[in-house]
Design an enzyme around this catalytic site. Sequence first.
Site, PDB file in Angstrom:
ATOM      1  N   ILE A  10       0.809  -1.230   0.000  1.00 25.77           N
ATOM      2  CA  ILE A  10       0.000   0.000   0.000  1.00 25.77           C
ATOM      3  C   ILE A  10       0.834   1.268   0.000  1.00 25.77           C
ATOM      4  O   ILE A  10       0.317   2.351  -0.189  1.00 25.77           O
ATOM      5  CB  ILE A  10      -0.997   0.088   1.186  1.00 25.77           C
ATOM      6  CG1 ILE A  10      -0.296  -0.204   2.507  1.00 25.77           C
ATOM      7  CG2 ILE A  10      -2.201  -0.793   0.968  1.00 25.77           C
ATOM      8  CD1 ILE A  10      -1.156   0.148   3.709  1.00 25.77           C
ATOM      9  N   GLY A  11       2.119   1.153   0.271  1.00 24.30           N
ATOM     10  CA  GLY A  11       2.898   2.392   0.263  1.00 24.30           C
ATOM     11  C   GLY A  11       4.370   2.144   0.465  1.00 24.30           C
ATOM     12  O   GLY A  11       4.788   1.103   0.957  1.00 24.30           O
ATOM     13  N   GLY A  14      10.963   6.498   2.193  1.00 18.97           N
ATOM     14  CA  GLY A  14      12.408   6.495   2.080  1.00 18.97           C
ATOM     15  C   GLY A  14      13.027   5.153   2.466  1.00 18.97           C
ATOM     16  O   GLY A  14      13.977   4.701   1.840  1.00 18.97           O
ATOM     17  N   PHE A  15      12.491   4.524   3.484  1.00 20.81           N
ATOM     18  CA  PHE A  15      13.126   3.317   4.011  1.00 20.81           C
ATOM     19  C   PHE A  15      12.244   2.083   3.977  1.00 20.81           C
ATOM     20  O   PHE A  15      12.740   0.973   3.900  1.00 20.81           O
ATOM     21  CB  PHE A  15      13.554   3.538   5.469  1.00 20.81           C
ATOM     22  CG  PHE A  15      14.629   4.543   5.602  1.00 20.81           C
ATOM     23  CD1 PHE A  15      15.953   4.170   5.442  1.00 20.81           C
ATOM     24  CD2 PHE A  15      14.321   5.867   5.872  1.00 20.81           C
ATOM     25  CE1 PHE A  15      16.954   5.107   5.566  1.00 20.81           C
ATOM     26  CE2 PHE A  15      15.315   6.809   5.993  1.00 20.81           C
ATOM     27  CZ  PHE A  15      16.641   6.437   5.835  1.00 20.81           C
ATOM     28  N   GLY A  16      10.950   2.302   4.081  1.00 24.21           N
ATOM     29  CA  GLY A  16      10.088   1.151   4.313  1.00 24.21           C
ATOM     30  C   GLY A  16       9.161   0.834   3.172  1.00 24.21           C
ATOM     31  O   GLY A  16       8.908   1.659   2.292  1.00 24.21           O
ATOM     32  N   LYS A  33       4.671  -2.767   8.189  1.00 21.75           N
ATOM     33  CA  LYS A  33       5.775  -2.037   7.571  1.00 21.75           C
ATOM     34  C   LYS A  33       7.036  -2.891   7.641  1.00 21.75           C
ATOM     35  O   LYS A  33       7.326  -3.488   8.674  1.00 21.75           O
ATOM     36  CB  LYS A  33       5.987  -0.726   8.341  1.00 21.75           C
ATOM     37  CG  LYS A  33       7.125   0.139   7.815  1.00 21.75           C
ATOM     38  CD  LYS A  33       7.081   1.518   8.475  1.00 21.75           C
ATOM     39  CE  LYS A  33       8.276   2.374   8.105  1.00 21.75           C
ATOM     40  NZ  LYS A  33       8.181   3.725   8.675  1.00 21.75           N
ATOM     41  N   ASP A 136       9.834  14.063  11.659  1.00 22.38           N
ATOM     42  CA  ASP A 136       9.517  13.873  10.243  1.00 22.38           C
ATOM     43  C   ASP A 136       8.022  14.106   9.994  1.00 22.38           C
ATOM     44  O   ASP A 136       7.385  13.386   9.229  1.00 22.38           O
ATOM     45  CB  ASP A 136       9.935  12.453   9.827  1.00 22.38           C
ATOM     46  CG  ASP A 136      10.170  12.322   8.323  1.00 22.38           C
ATOM     47  OD1 ASP A 136      10.226  13.357   7.627  1.00 22.38           O
ATOM     48  OD2 ASP A 136      10.300  11.178   7.847  1.00 22.38           O
ATOM     49  N   ASP A 154       4.675   6.904  10.927  1.00 26.14           N
ATOM     50  CA  ASP A 154       6.079   6.943  10.521  1.00 26.14           C
ATOM     51  C   ASP A 154       6.999   7.503  11.608  1.00 26.14           C
ATOM     52  O   ASP A 154       7.509   8.626  11.489  1.00 26.14           O
ATOM     53  CB  ASP A 154       6.255   7.716   9.213  1.00 26.14           C
ATOM     54  CG  ASP A 154       7.630   7.455   8.597  1.00 26.14           C
ATOM     55  OD1 ASP A 154       8.467   6.833   9.265  1.00 26.14           O
ATOM     56  OD2 ASP A 154       7.861   7.883   7.453  1.00 26.14           O
TER      57      ASP A 154
END
Length: 272
Positions: A10-11, A14-16, A33, A136, A154
Site C-alpha cells: 500500500i505504500g 524512504g526506508f520502508g 511495515k 519527520d 512513521d
Amino acid sequence: LESFKNIEPIGEGGFGNVFKATGKLDERTYAVKRVEFANNVKREVKELARLDHENIVRYYFSWKGCDRVPSPDSGQKSDEVLCLFIQMELCEQGTLENWIEKNRKDRKYHEMAQNKFLQILKGVEYIHSKELIHRDLKPQNIFISHEDKIKIGDFGLVTSVTSGTRSQERGTELYMAPEQVGDTYGKEVDIYALGLTWFEILSACSRHERSKIWRDVREGKFPDSFTNQFPIEVPIIKKMLSRDPSGRCSASQILDFFKSVDKDNSFKTHTQ
Ligand code: ATP
Ligand code: MG
C-alpha cells in the site's frame, strides 16, 4: 506469510515498504511495515510501542525476518536480507496529503481541515509530553483512519529529547526546520514542520503550486490571498515558522489558542 493472508503493497517511503495484510487467525486487517534491519530501526518500534493515544497510529507487534527488498535506486529485488516487520493499525483513508487532494474542493473543506489540524496538534502534544521528537512530520506521514480520525505515523526518525545524537538521520528537507541541519535542536523542529503542514492544509494547494511558493512560505512569507483569507491563523503560523526556535510556540500553547478563539466562536465562523 504464515500468519497473514491477502497481502498487498500500500505504500513506500524512504526506508520502508508497507503492506496491507489480514491476520489468518483474527481476520483483522493491519498495516505491516517492512524495513531493512539496522540498530537504529529498533527505535521506531520501541518508541511507537509505548505510545497510546487516539491520534497516533496504534502499534500491535514486531518481529525480525528475512526478505528480499527492492533497491531504492533500481527497484530490483535484493538477495534476502534481515528485516524488521512492524504490525500496526491500518489507516484506511491513507495519508493526509491524499486527503487534502481529495477534499480540497469540498464546500466544507475548511471546517473539516481545521478539525484535522486540531487532532494533529493533540497527537503532537502527546508525543512531546513523552519527551519525544517526531522529526519527520509532514502530510505524507500523517494518516487518516476509516473513522476519519487523524493518526500520526512513521516514527522512523523519532528520538528522545534527552538523546545525545542528533546528526546523521534527518527529516524531509522540505519540512525540516532550519536548525535541523545542525546537531542541537529540540521539540521545536516539530512545531516548524507543523506550521508548514498547517499552511498546506489551509491553502490546499497542489504540489505544483506549492513548489513555486515554498521557499517563501518556509520564511513565513505567504501569498496575499492566503494572508487575507486566514487573518487569525497567519500570525500563529508565522510564529511557528520563526527562524529562531525559541520564538516558536508549543503544541499546548497552540491548542490553548484554539480553545480561546473557539469560545468567542470567531474562529469557527471564519473558517466555515
Ligand atoms: P521512513 O521515513 O521510516 O523511511 P517510510 O516513509 O518509508 O518511513 P511510512 O511513512 O511509515 O514509511 O510509510 C510509507 C507509506 O505507507 C505512507 O506514506 C502510507 O502511504 C503508507 N502507510 C504507512 N503506514 C500506514 C498505515 N498505518 N496505514 C495506512 N497506510 C500506511
Ligand atoms: Mg514516511
